[in-house]
Design a protein around this motif. Structure first.
Motif, short mmCIF file in Angstrom:
data_model
loop_
_atom_site.label_atom_id
_atom_site.label_comp_id
_atom_site.label_asym_id
_atom_site.label_seq_id
_atom_site.Cartn_x
_atom_site.Cartn_y
_atom_site.Cartn_z
N ALA A 13 -32.35 3.59 -23.64
CA ALA A 13 -32.18 4.02 -24.68
C ALA A 13 -31.43 4.67 -24.77
CB ALA A 13 -32.91 3.42 -25.79
N GLN A 14 -31.44 5.47 -25.00
CA GLN A 14 -31.30 7.65 -25.43
C GLN A 14 -29.74 8.03 -24.85
OE1 GLN A 14 -34.02 10.82 -24.16
NE2 GLN A 14 -32.24 12.19 -24.29
N HIS A 15 -29.49 7.05 -23.70
CA HIS A 15 -28.44 6.97 -23.08
C HIS A 15 -26.70 6.21 -23.04
CE1 HIS A 15 -29.61 11.56 -21.54
NE2 HIS A 15 -30.65 10.01 -20.83
N LEU A 16 -27.43 4.67 -22.90
CA LEU A 16 -27.18 4.10 -23.05
C LEU A 16 -25.63 3.76 -24.28
CD1 LEU A 16 -26.43 1.67 -21.03
CD2 LEU A 16 -28.11 0.14 -23.34
N PRO A 17 -25.76 4.13 -25.56
CA PRO A 17 -24.57 4.18 -26.07
C PRO A 17 -23.78 4.89 -25.63
CG PRO A 17 -26.59 4.59 -28.01
CD PRO A 17 -27.07 4.75 -26.10
N ALA A 18 -24.17 6.60 -25.47
CA ALA A 18 -22.26 7.60 -24.65
C ALA A 18 -22.91 6.49 -23.42
CB ALA A 18 -23.44 8.89 -24.85
N CYS A 19 -22.65 5.90 -22.75
CA CYS A 19 -22.25 5.57 -21.76
C CYS A 19 -21.30 4.55 -21.81
CB CYS A 19 -23.51 5.05 -20.43
SG CYS A 19 -22.74 4.21 -19.38
N ILE A 20 -21.63 3.66 -22.64
CA ILE A 20 -20.95 2.44 -23.29
C ILE A 20 -19.61 2.38 -23.63
CG2 ILE A 20 -20.62 0.06 -24.19
CD1 ILE A 20 -23.91 -0.25 -23.65
N PHE A 21 -19.84 3.34 -24.57
CA PHE A 21 -19.10 4.08 -25.30
C PHE A 21 -18.09 5.23 -24.43
CE2 PHE A 21 -21.54 2.93 -28.86
CZ PHE A 21 -20.49 1.58 -29.42
N SER A 22 -18.31 5.45 -23.42
CA SER A 22 -17.49 6.07 -22.92
C SER A 22 -17.05 5.91 -21.76
CB SER A 22 -18.63 7.46 -21.42
OG SER A 22 -17.49 8.21 -20.63
N LEU A 23 -17.77 4.41 -21.47
CA LEU A 23 -16.08 3.17 -20.96
C LEU A 23 -15.55 2.90 -21.42
CD1 LEU A 23 -19.71 2.16 -18.67
CD2 LEU A 23 -17.39 3.61 -17.40
N LEU A 24 -15.70 2.39 -22.78
CA LEU A 24 -14.79 1.66 -22.94
C LEU A 24 -13.18 2.36 -23.60
CD1 LEU A 24 -16.68 -0.96 -25.41
CD2 LEU A 24 -15.82 -1.21 -23.18
N ALA A 25 -13.85 3.76 -23.64
CA ALA A 25 -12.82 4.51 -24.05
C ALA A 25 -11.81 5.47 -21.96
CB ALA A 25 -12.90 5.58 -24.51
N GLN A 26 -11.88 4.36 -21.12
CA GLN A 26 -11.00 5.33 -20.43
C GLN A 26 -10.05 4.52 -20.29
OE1 GLN A 26 -12.92 7.09 -16.84
NE2 GLN A 26 -14.40 7.30 -18.98
N THR A 27 -9.17 5.57 -19.81
CA THR A 27 -7.71 4.86 -19.74
C THR A 27 -7.66 3.75 -19.01
OG1 THR A 27 -7.16 6.92 -19.09
CG2 THR A 27 -5.22 5.70 -18.53
#
Length: 90
Positions: A13-27
């Protein structure tokens, strides 16, 4: 080519939001993102479902049998993409 990103998450839960939004922000963002809630005992599942409600290409699958191999296989069977990219939440 279609890409499915898979995040197998156990108590992330602590890391999940950053991971998801990072994946969705990829080129080149994934065509679908599958989060496997792998027997988490924290808020991972609830948090993942809250994010998925707001992002159409994000799916959450609850896998009650704990283990990375089980979680990855669950994702493989559910994936629609031609290419699967497995990442850790942290």
């Amino acid at each position: 080519m279609t890409i499915t990103a898979v995040v197998c998450a156990f108590n992330e839960a602590q890391h999940l939001p950053a991971c998801i939004f990072s994946l969705l922000a990829q080129t080149r963002p994934p065509d679908e993102l599958i989060i496997i809630n792998n027997a988490s005992t924290d808020d991972t599942g609830e948090l993942a479902r809250a994010i998925a409600r707001g992002v159409p290409r994000v799916r959450v699958i609850d896998e009650p049998a704990k283990g990375l191999v089980v979680a990855r296989e669950t994702a493989r069977r559910a994936a629609r993409g031609k290419v699967l990219a497995y990442v850790d939440a942290d």
